[in-house]
Design an enzyme around this catalytic site. Structure first.
Site, PDB file in Angstrom:
ATOM      1  N   GLY A  17      19.153 -26.613   2.767  1.00 15.26           N
ATOM      2  CA  GLY A  17      20.068 -26.214   1.698  1.00 15.26           C
ATOM      3  C   GLY A  17      19.477 -26.371   0.307  1.00 15.26           C
ATOM      4  N   ALA A  18      18.830 -27.500   0.042  1.00 19.76           N
ATOM      5  CA  ALA A  18      18.298 -27.740  -1.300  1.00 19.76           C
ATOM      6  C   ALA A  18      17.139 -26.798  -1.601  1.00 19.76           C
ATOM      7  CB  ALA A  18      17.841 -29.195  -1.431  1.00 19.76           C
ATOM      8  N   GLY A  19      16.222 -26.670  -0.640  1.00 23.76           N
ATOM      9  CA  GLY A  19      15.057 -25.809  -0.843  1.00 23.76           C
ATOM     10  C   GLY A  19      15.456 -24.363  -1.056  1.00 23.76           C
ATOM     11  N   PHE A 120      38.565 -36.671   3.330  1.00 19.57           N
ATOM     12  CA  PHE A 120      37.372 -37.321   3.859  1.00 19.57           C
ATOM     13  C   PHE A 120      37.397 -38.774   3.396  1.00 19.57           C
ATOM     14  CE2 PHE A 120      33.181 -35.518   5.480  1.00 19.57           C
ATOM     15  CZ  PHE A 120      33.764 -34.606   6.315  1.00 19.57           C
ATOM     16  N   ASP A 223       8.671 -36.009   6.008  1.00 13.80           N
ATOM     17  CA  ASP A 223       7.374 -35.478   5.573  1.00 13.80           C
ATOM     18  C   ASP A 223       7.177 -35.590   4.058  1.00 13.80           C
ATOM     19  OD1 ASP A 223       7.167 -34.876   8.243  1.00 13.80           O
ATOM     20  OD2 ASP A 223       7.625 -32.748   8.001  1.00 13.80           O
ATOM     21  N   GLN A 242      22.230 -44.865   5.845  1.00 12.35           N
ATOM     22  CA  GLN A 242      23.610 -44.769   6.288  1.00 12.35           C
ATOM     23  C   GLN A 242      23.692 -44.661   7.808  1.00 12.35           C
ATOM     24  OE1 GLN A 242      26.373 -41.184   5.348  1.00 12.35           O
ATOM     25  NE2 GLN A 242      27.187 -42.955   4.260  1.00 12.35           N
ATOM     26  N   HIS A 244      26.213 -43.545  10.419  1.00  8.88           N
ATOM     27  CA  HIS A 244      27.470 -42.802  10.499  1.00  8.88           C
ATOM     28  C   HIS A 244      28.338 -43.436  11.570  1.00  8.88           C
ATOM     29  CE1 HIS A 244      30.378 -39.577  10.906  1.00  8.88           C
ATOM     30  NE2 HIS A 244      29.845 -38.960   9.873  1.00  8.88           N
ATOM     31  N   LEU A 254      26.184 -36.115  16.209  1.00  3.94           N
ATOM     32  CA  LEU A 254      27.201 -36.401  15.201  1.00  3.94           C
ATOM     33  C   LEU A 254      28.571 -35.819  15.551  1.00  3.94           C
ATOM     34  CD1 LEU A 254      27.944 -37.310  12.236  1.00  3.94           C
ATOM     35  CD2 LEU A 254      27.283 -35.015  11.539  1.00  3.94           C
ATOM     36  N   GLU A 257      33.218 -36.805  10.232  1.00  6.14           N
ATOM     37  CA  GLU A 257      34.252 -37.625   9.629  1.00  6.14           C
ATOM     38  C   GLU A 257      35.538 -36.803   9.453  1.00  6.14           C
ATOM     39  OE1 GLU A 257      32.812 -40.274   6.533  1.00  6.14           O
ATOM     40  OE2 GLU A 257      34.240 -39.347   5.172  1.00  6.14           O
ATOM     41  N   ARG A 288      31.894 -45.071   4.684  1.00  9.82           N
ATOM     42  CA  ARG A 288      31.225 -45.058   5.985  1.00  9.82           C
ATOM     43  C   ARG A 288      30.593 -46.406   6.317  1.00  9.82           C
ATOM     44  NH1 ARG A 288      28.325 -39.086   6.024  1.00  9.82           N
ATOM     45  NH2 ARG A 288      30.260 -37.946   6.435  1.00  9.82           N
ATOM     46  N   HIS A 355      22.024 -41.964  10.158  1.00  5.70           N
ATOM     47  CA  HIS A 355      22.474 -40.627   9.772  1.00  5.70           C
ATOM     48  C   HIS A 355      21.836 -40.090   8.500  1.00  5.70           C
ATOM     49  CE1 HIS A 355      25.204 -37.265   9.471  1.00  5.70           C
ATOM     50  NE2 HIS A 355      25.723 -37.686   8.346  1.00  5.70           N
ATOM     51  N   ARG A 402      26.455 -43.211   0.744  1.00  6.25           N
ATOM     52  CA  ARG A 402      26.884 -41.847   0.403  1.00  6.25           C
ATOM     53  C   ARG A 402      28.284 -41.579   0.946  1.00  6.25           C
ATOM     54  NH1 ARG A 402      27.063 -37.166   3.148  1.00  6.25           N
ATOM     55  NH2 ARG A 402      25.637 -37.668   4.839  1.00  6.25           N
TER      56      ARG A 402
END
Lengths: 591, 238
Positions: A17-19, A120, A223, A242, A244, A254, A257, A288, A355, A402
């Site tokens: 997602g970030a890349g 959440f 990496d 974290q 989970h 997973l 939540e 969490r 997690h 988080r």
């Protein structure tokens, strides 16, 4: 051996997602950009995110306020999240989420046609005074999948140049400490290339595979952290992992939540809803770290479920078939496959499972990587040419713990921010740092080491030893002597891995070679984690010690900084100066 | 238990062959991916793709005892009943119809090319509002069963029409995604999308064999989506 060089304005390492949010920004700008990903981008771990993306878009509650989200996030971080970064994420968030809708992300909907939001953990209205909020924007329980595919699709539309199934192996930096690009190997052919670039953006994700049991994909081998540490770049708060609360017992897979957000709850072997005892107000929707510890207490006190009493149950059947199938279809599928339990009829066996990596490469809100002037101490310095976004970065918006749904927001907000900042920098004439031949050669040494290895232990056995060490010595509850033992075991493993053997030297799609190169990265993350965990002598957020059970704001209301050159742990100040709101002062953290 | 795996290394093998392995699962009904990991411990040269190991990333599509599926969510007892009792072998081959790079790793370029041909992204040239584009729950429901595709290629590589015309027939996966955007109330390129599919091959080579439906690990129904596109084309023509 001289290697081919390909030159870009910006190279992004990692296709999650970030890349892909960063690459989309840069592709739209027209600068020459490449995205390197060791898997086809839609196979990245973002795809596994389930419950949603937390953001005050004021759909479920028209009066919702990003400042309330900010308060929750600061509290959730146990006060070592940087308040300027959290302010930025929460305030810019709505814009970034609406963009995702415009890109086509198929969010679930309300009757008004707006994006569906669910409750959440750790969410509140009115700075903790107004009860539970519902702030997590969801596409059923497949939000990560929907987000990742939408981003990939938009990158296709804007002609991003992808290098799929290329593994970045090491950073190239010059004598002045500037980052000049990255070495990467084409997995299909084995060709090794120097990607020379004015900006190198790490979006390489987490490293949950340092533990034997994790919700993380097999590719999450740290990496980016490995490459950074080998290049002398420090990591921050890397002891903060974290666990989970709800990984499927045995499988590690997973369970969102969002199950508890939709009304599910945890029970022990007596059928008791035990979270009422540990968190009387938020109950199953506490932070969490709090829920995970409570579950472990139940298990350790002999109230665990199953023949070995080693897990608890997540009860969902009271929600009814219709809600489960419309809101949590993916969970029903996973539970049936991996726990042989149909949530419509029976509870799901769950246990706290590694997690998320809260720590990572220290960075500012533009994604610029930072180091300290004196290694583990001193002033912040920007590392020329290197950026970090997403899980590999430590901005830090998550601090010591988080909140659920904040990781997807982190990805898109900071992927976008780094893209915008680099675009601007390139327009103003950002310069290419030049490496010498020796600098490139230096970055190739690790690849060569494996390629020339003649005998030694196998990658699989070394990896298992590493994962077991982390699992046994750096879990949910930690203890000084046990951690010290873990630190020395990892020092020993470093020696063994340096002598490890890669038997198969072939070039074409050699996954044994990939796993060997990944093992070095796992080791870097594990060792940094171990030293930082042993060094932080308090309990805060996800870091919980028997020997130092209390939070110690006097000495540890700060980031930890691990310097790979000296293996020393230092401290870095947390930002308490948001620009538009008053500082949230540290308080006792209860739910 | 016995496992028989398709092997081919372009650097050393002139042609592919099947290699037999003996694996001890300690009687456990493992997923096929776990069995492959055990094989790889014995023989690190074995190549296969994997990532999420929970059926959502689509990396490990392969052919197991004659049927395409994801190795990570396919239990031995389902794909090869009797294999744990030694009554038969687990037989693993790469997805059929695509060129093999090495062992179980296929070259997916053709598959991705067909995906890209359907313009798999939302097109809406009207100015975006300050918030999300509104969509009713009923409109959104039309995307269920479509957006969940994980691009594993199990469907297209089980489709005889795709085997025959992989360059001209888009295949079930691409067409499912084609329909995903045709069905999205936020998309404004419907007419252009339909025009691109209106030729003898792209869509109409689907013969309704429905192998795609029987293998889809996500339980999706590309044949039905293709039917909906046919209806839309027909509606547009009259």
């Amino acid at each position: 051996m001289s290697i081919r060089t390909i030159t870009f304005d910006a190279v992004i390492v990692g296709g999650g997602g970030a890349g892909m949010r960063a690459s989309l920004q840069l592709a739209q700008s027209g600068f020459k950009t490449a995205l390197i990903s060791k898997v086809f981008p839609t196979r990245s771990h973002t795809v596994s995110a389930q419950g949603g993306i937390t953001c005050a878009i004021a759909s479920a509650d028209p009066n919702d306020d990003w400042r309330w989200h900010m308060y929750d996030t600061v509290k959730g971080s146990d006060y070592i999240g940087d308040q300027d970064a959290i302010e930025y994420m929460c305030s810019v968030g709505p814009e970034a989420v609406f963009e995702l809708d415009h890109m086509g992300l198929p969010f679930s909907r309300t009757e008004e046609g707006r994006i569906y939001q669910r409750p959440f953990g750790g969410q509140s209205k009115n700075f903790g005074e107004g009860g539970q909020a519902a702030r997590t924007c969801a596409a059923a329980d497949r939000t990560g999948h929907a987000l990742l595919h939408a981003l990939y699709q938009q990158n296709l539309k804007h002609n991003t140049q992808f290098y799929n199934e290329w593994l970045a192996t090491d950073l190239v930096k010059n004598a002045r400490g500037q980052v000049c690009g990255v070495i990467a190997m084409c997995i299909e052919t084995g060709e090794v290339v120097f990607f020379k670039s004015k900006a190198t953006v790490f979006a390489t994700g987490g490293a949950g595979r340092i533990y034997a049991s994790t919700t993380n994909a097999l590719i999450n081998t740290g990496d980016g952290v490995g490459m950074a540490l080998r290049a002398g770049v420090p990591v921050q708060d890397i002891e903060m992992w974290q666990f989970h609360p709800t990984g499927i017992a045995g499988a590690g897979v997973l369970v969102t939540e969002g199950c508890r957000g939709e009304g599910g709850y945890l029970i022990n072997k007596d059928g008791e809803r035990f979270m009422e005892r540990y968190a009387p107000n938020a109950k199953d929707l506490a932070g969490r770290d709090v829920v995970a510890r409570s579950m472990m207490m139940e298990i350790l006190d002999g109230r665990g479920c199953g023949p070995n009493g080693d897990h608890v149950y997540l009860k969902l059947d009271h929600l009814g078939e219709e809600v489960l199938h419309s809101r949590l279809p993916g969970i029903c599928e996973l539970s049936k496959t991996f726990a042989h339990a149909d949530p419509v009829k029976e509870p799901v066996p769950v246990v706290p499972t590694c997690h998320y990596m809260m720590g990572g490469i220290p960075s500012n809100i533009h994604g610029q990587a930072l180091r300290l002037s004196g290694g583990h101490e001193g002033d912040d310095q920007i590392i020329d040419g290197l950026f970090a976004v997403g899980e590999v970065a430590c901005v830090s918006v998550h601090g010591a713990n988080r909140l659920g749904g904040n990781s997807l927001l982190d990805l898109v907000v900071f992927g976008r921010a780094a893209g915008l900042f680099i675009e601007d920098g390139l327009r103003q004439g950002m310069e290419q740092a030049e490496p010498s031949r020796d600098d490139i050669e230096q970055a190739m040494s690790r690849y060569r080491r494996w390629d020339e290895s003649k005998k030694g232990e196998s990658v699989t056995s070394l990896r298992k030893a590493l994962q077991q060490t982390m699992q046994n010595h750096f879990g949910v509850f930690r203890k000084g002597d046990l951690m010290a033992e873990g630190v020395s075991m990892l020092a020993d493993l470093r020696g063994r891995i340096a002598e490890g053997h890669l038997d198969d030297k072939s070039k074409a799609f050699n996954t044994a070679r990939v796993e060997a190169l990944e093992l070095d990265n796992l080791l870097e993350v594990a060792q940094a984690t171990a030293i930082a965990a042993e060094g932080r002598k308090e309990s805060r957020g996800a870091h919980s010690r028997y020997d130092f059970p209390d939070r110690d704001d006097e000495n540890w209301l700060c980031h930890s900084i691990f310097d790979p050159a000296t293996l020393k742990l230092g401290k870095r100040a947390v930002n308490f100066s948001p620009k538009t709101v008053d500082t949230f002062q540290p308080k006792v953290r209860t739910y | 238990m016995k496992v028989s795996i398709y092997r081919y290394n372009p650097e050393t093998d002139r042609e592919p062959y099947m290699q037999e392995y003996e694996v001890d699962t300690q009687g456990k009904d493992l997923m096929v991916l776990d069995v492959l990991a055990l094989v790889k411990e014995q023989d690190p040269t074995l190549a296969y793709r994997r990532s999420c190991r929970e059926g959502v990333c689509g990396s490990d599509g392969m052919n197991m005892n004659g049927k395409n599926g994801l190795a990570c969510v396919t239990a031995l007892s389902i794909v090869a009943p009797g294999v744990l009792e030694g009554k038969k072998a687990l037989v693993i081959r790469p997805l059929p119809g695509l060129p093999v790079i090495r062992d179980l790793v296929v070259d997916m370029t053709m598959f991705y090319n067909q995906y890209e041909k359907v313009q798999p992204y939302l097109i809406n040239d009207t100015p975006a509002p300050a918030i999300e584009r509104l969509q009713s729950p009923e409109e959104r429901e039309k995307l269920d069963g479509l957006y969940e595709c994980i691009l594993c290629a199990c469907c297209s590589t089980s489709c005889p029409s795709f085997w025959w015309n992989p360059e001209k027939f888009l295949g079930p996966a691409a067409l499912l995604q084609g329909y995903r955007f045709l069905a999205d109330s936020r998309d404004t390129a419907r007419d252009d999308r339909l025009s691109r599919l209106d030729d003898p091959f792209s869509l109409f080579r689907c013969r309704g064999i429905m192998n795609c439906v029987s293998v889809c690990p996500k339980g999706l129904n590309p044949t039905r989506a293709i039917g909906h596109i046919r209806d839309m084309l027909l509606e547009r023509a009259i």
